[in-house]
Design a protein around this motif. Structure first.
Motif, PDB file in Angstrom:
ATOM      1  N   ARG A  82       0.843  -1.198   0.000  1.00  7.75           N
ATOM      2  CA  ARG A  82       0.000   0.000   0.000  1.00  7.75           C
ATOM      3  C   ARG A  82       0.877   1.247   0.000  1.00  7.75           C
ATOM      4  NH1 ARG A  82      -2.701  -1.371   5.610  1.00  7.75           N
ATOM      5  NH2 ARG A  82      -0.464  -1.261   6.018  1.00  7.75           N
ATOM      6  N   SER A 320      -7.550  -1.037   0.217  1.00 11.15           N
ATOM      7  CA  SER A 320      -6.704   0.148   0.097  1.00 11.15           C
ATOM      8  C   SER A 320      -6.143   0.213  -1.311  1.00 11.15           C
ATOM      9  CB  SER A 320      -5.549   0.098   1.113  1.00 11.15           C
ATOM     10  OG  SER A 320      -6.021   0.066   2.433  1.00 11.15           O
ATOM     11  N   THR A 395      -6.904   6.902  -0.010  1.00 13.44           N
ATOM     12  CA  THR A 395      -7.435   5.779   0.758  1.00 13.44           C
ATOM     13  C   THR A 395      -8.018   6.246   2.083  1.00 13.44           C
ATOM     14  OG1 THR A 395      -5.932   4.163  -0.236  1.00 13.44           O
ATOM     15  CG2 THR A 395      -6.830   3.628   1.922  1.00 13.44           C
ATOM     16  N   THR A 537     -11.524   2.966  -3.507  1.00 13.74           N
ATOM     17  CA  THR A 537     -10.901   1.752  -2.998  1.00 13.74           C
ATOM     18  C   THR A 537     -11.728   0.498  -3.285  1.00 13.74           C
ATOM     19  OG1 THR A 537     -11.944   2.003  -0.824  1.00 13.74           O
ATOM     20  CG2 THR A 537      -9.802   3.030  -1.129  1.00 13.74           C
TER      21      THR A 537
END
Length: 791
Positions: A82, A320, A395, A537
């Motif tokens: 991420r 995410s 996110t 997301t």
């Protein structure tokens, strides 16, 4: 932020016009006009002083394809990486790439929920170009658990192992995915019916070679039989990179960084994701992935276009945006990546990669592929830390917004229902008992509650102009922006004259209508910070009008059209009132339906008959089934025409309308219809709020139909009283029912469409009802401490 200046200027001018028409006070109109001038001045300043960079999450404008056809492509896939993981210490290579001017974006994973916990999640999505199933639930009750499907990659005839034993570099050879047939059988349970091996077949049919390096890459390039024609392990590829990267496409599995275990209260807690769970161990995994990306990038040919993308999974918890970075080109500034399918700066779907790869190879894209090829969407800031923070914010903003949606909409709906109970039951009883002063105070309080509640739908979009997520997406600035925006709209509505029951609804509905209309024209920038907007997301709709927005827009447009028709009819006559109503309906339809604006197929089908009912009511014409059928058919033909025009454009630039038209041609439209129909049906028995919505619609329908035919004694004092002050109320309520029921039947949101419409429309109608109740003659309060004897 140019679009926000333009939006504010347009809204202010519209408010000046509305308030000026309703009230006519020169001073007030001058104040509104002055505010509009300031907003326009801000707009001009924004144009004269451009920043030269764009912000992640903004609306894309001009863009060009990221990958060219004359150069090989190396796709490095990671799992579980991420943007929150990216920093100079943990991911030094990715950080250096960004410093050197690499392209960057957040990649929406292909799966969510339990399916995202399996190691095969993202890779199988690339193989099929669609959302896939990666396992199944076994057991029941306390023993119920989700199990990922087992699979492995075995080189055919042991070619790779033989090469290693003899100490050679290990030329690529065929390989087989063990467990492929079971993975394929899983997909038959999916409503999307994904076909594994679609990407591999596309390259095989075109006779263009593609090399898979690592087990995940084998899943991507396997054909429908589960066979990979060219397969290497990472070690083999790094020993002889010239041979390994000799094809037009090379897909590499660079490893995984599994996330922590979910909480025990999480529904997916029974699933154990592979890999370590401790923070320090995961940091070590992230470093290992970054190091592998560095080694593969160094081994790739200089002519290659290198793209590192996190394909998603294993990742328990909320989805995410994954890390996506394109290798920097000499002499070029860093860019954010995007696609025409998202129209978000710095956001694309992992499912956009299959069509990106076939486009770069000059291969016709299979019909199963959705999305569009990756593009460069604008120069990002040269400060790497700031770029990473913007991508992280996408996110965090989404995670902060999602819980707000249900809380706000449900609260407003119940507030409006409570206010209706006060109007229809509480206030009459207070007046019957001679408590006039108390009734007057309760009436004012109820009107205030309804004004605030009616202002919330517009405020949910207007709050984006505050950029509440900067510098960090947290709840306090989000709530502050929402409360401030609600207060702004409510205070404007408080300027409405009290002698017209429809004046306050006209102002609030007008603000909401103009707000969403201009937002659609500008590319829906306000949706990106709204609880009713897209969720990047989750990978659903990124632009245009989603189901909640359609509901709010339709309700506001109908109420505004009814108010405008009343005003125009009083001043200019019935013909001009009809023209005004038709005009609002035409704008609503085009904004909601056109691909460059709302791109809403279902909404377009419903809006034509919905506004037809209102127009016939304004004209004093009777609504018959024959007229309704003709108008409804005309709406269908209009949607088909616009879908056909959208379909004529390039496949990668088609909106939802063009994509649906293509599905009709290739025979998959019924599958889409049945899937959406199933979602709509489930909404009725899985959401208790849907039952309340249905009950309200049925009660209102009986009230309107009451039977002028069957139950002549069935009366509603509030309806009769309000209709006397606002004659167009009955056709307005009928058209709102048509919009709610029609939207529920056509869209996959089902009854939730109607719930969102009630959330927007009920407070507006309540304002008119309380206005009519406050304008009726009242009994003087008896100046005695004794109670009034019962009659």
């Amino acid at each position: 932020m140019i679009h926000l200046y333009a939006l504010a200027a347009t809204i202010t001018v519209a408010l000046a016009t509305i308030v000026g028409l309703l009230w006519g006070r020169r001073a007030l109109t001058r104040i509104a006009a002055s505010a509009a001038g300031l907003m326009i001045l801000g707009l001009m300043t924004a144009y004269l002083l451009p920043s030269g960079t764009v912000e992640a999450g903004s609306v894309t404008t001009d863009s060009q394809k990221l990958l060219s056809r004359d150069r090989p492509v190396v796709l490095i896939g990671t799992s579980g990486l991420r943007w929150q993981d990216v920093d100079p210490e943990t991911t030094p290579h990715l950080w250096e790439m960004l410093d050197a001017g690499a392209g960057a974006a957040g990649a929406t994973p292909t799966t969510a929920g339990s399916n995202s916990l399996c190691a095969s999640a993202g890779w199988l999505g690339l193989s099929s170009g669609q959302t896939v199933l990666t396992g199944s639930t076994v057991g029941s009750g306390a023993d119920k658990e989700y199990r990922c499907a087992d699979w492995a990659v075995e080189p055919a005839d042991g070619t790779a192992e033989d090469a290693d034993e003899h100490g050679t570099t290990g030329a690529s050879g065929p390989a087989e995915v063990v467990g492929w047939s079971f993975l394929q059988s899983l997909q038959q349970r999916s409503v999307f019916r994904p076909q594994l091996g679609t990407l591999g077949d596309a390259f095989a049919d075109s006779e263009k070679c593609a090399t898979a390096i690592g087990p995940g890459a084998a899943l991507v390039l396997a054909d429908t039989s589960g066979t990979v024609s060219r397969y290497l392990t990472i070690e083999q590829a790094l020993r002889d990179p010239v041979a390994a990267f000799s094809c037009p496409l090379t897909v590499v599995d660079a490893g995984s960084a599994p996330h922590d275990m979910p909480d025990q209260d999480d529904p997916a807690s029974s699933v154990t994701p592979p890999g370590p769970a401790a923070d320090n161990e995961r940091a070590s995994d992230v470093r290992a992935v970054d190091d592998m990306v560095s080694r593969i990038s160094a081994a790739a040919p200089e002519s290659a276009q290198v793209l590192s993308v996190d394909v998603g999974g294993p990742a328990p918890g909320r989805s995410s945006l994954g890390v996506a970075v394109s290798a920097p080109e000499p002499g070029e500034a860093g860019q954010y990546l995007s696609t025409p399918g998202t129209r978000w700066v710095g956001v694309f779907r992992v499912l956009d990669l299959p069509i990106t790869l076939t486009s770069a190879a000059g291969i016709p894209a299979p019909a199963e592929f959705t999305g569009s090829p990756l593009t460069q969407s604008g120069a990002r800031t040269a400060d790497t830390a700031e770029s990473v923070a913007e991508l992280v914010s996408l996110t965090e903003r989404d995670h902060t917004l999602r819980p707000l949606t249900g809380v706000v909409t449900t609260s407003v709906l119940f507030l409006a229902l409570g206010a209706f109970a006060m109007i229809t039951v509480g206030l009459p009883r207070l007046r019957q008992r001679g408590r006039v002063v108390l009734a007057r105070r309760a009436s004012r309080a109820t009107a205030g509650i309804l004004t605030v509640a009616a202002s919330v739908p517009a405020a949910l979009f207007l709050m984006t102009t505050w950029s509440w997520w900067n510098p960090a997406a947290t709840e306090l600035p989000m709530w502050t922006a929402l409360v401030g925006s609600t207060a702004l709209v409510a205070c404007t509505a408080a300027l409405a004259p009290r002698n017209r029951v429809w004046a306050a609804p006209a102002i609030i509905a007008g603000i909401t209508f103009v707000l969403l209309t201009v937002d659609a024209v500008l590319g829906t920038p306000l949706h990106r910070g709204s609880p009713l907007g897209a969720a990047p997301t989750l990978g659903g709709r990124y632009y245009g009008f989603g189901n909640p927005t359609y509901s709010v827009y339709a309700a506001a447009a109908l109420v505004f059209a009814a108010c405008l028709a009343t005003l125009v009819k009083r001043r200019f006559g019935r013909v001009w009132a009809i023209i005004a109503t038709v005009s609002v309906g035409a704008v609503t339809l085009l904004i909601d339906l056109l691909p460059q604006f709302g791109a809403d197929v279902g909404g377009g089908l419903v809006l034509v008959p919905t506004f037809a009912v209102l127009v016939m009511g304004v004209a004093g014409a009777r609504v018959t089934w024959q007229r309704f059928a003709v108008v409804g058919g005309s709406g269908v033909l209009l949607v088909v025409l616009i879908g056909f025009l959208d379909w004529l454009g390039p496949a990668e630039q088609r909106s939802h309308l063009g994509a649906f038209f293509q599905s009709v041609l290739d025979g998959t439209a019924m599958q889409t219809v049945l899937r959406k129909g199933g979602y709509a049906a489930r909404s009725l028995w899985t959401d208790p709020l849907s039952w309340l919505t249905l009950a309200i619609l049925v009660a209102l329908g009986l009230l309107l139909w009451r039977g002028r035919t069957f139950w002549p004694r069935f009366q509603a004092g509030w309806l009769t009283r309000t209709e006397r002050a606002w004659p167009v109320l009955r056709p307005l309520l009928t058209s709102l029912i048509v919009a709610a029921v029609g939207g529920a039947l056509i869209n996959d949101y089902g009854m939730r469409i109607a719930t969102f419409e009630l959330f927007a429309a009920l407070p507006l109608i309540g304002l008119a009802v309380i206005g009519a109740a406050r304008s009726t003659p009242q009994i003087k309060e008896i100046p005695s401490s004794r109670s009034v004897p019962a009659r």
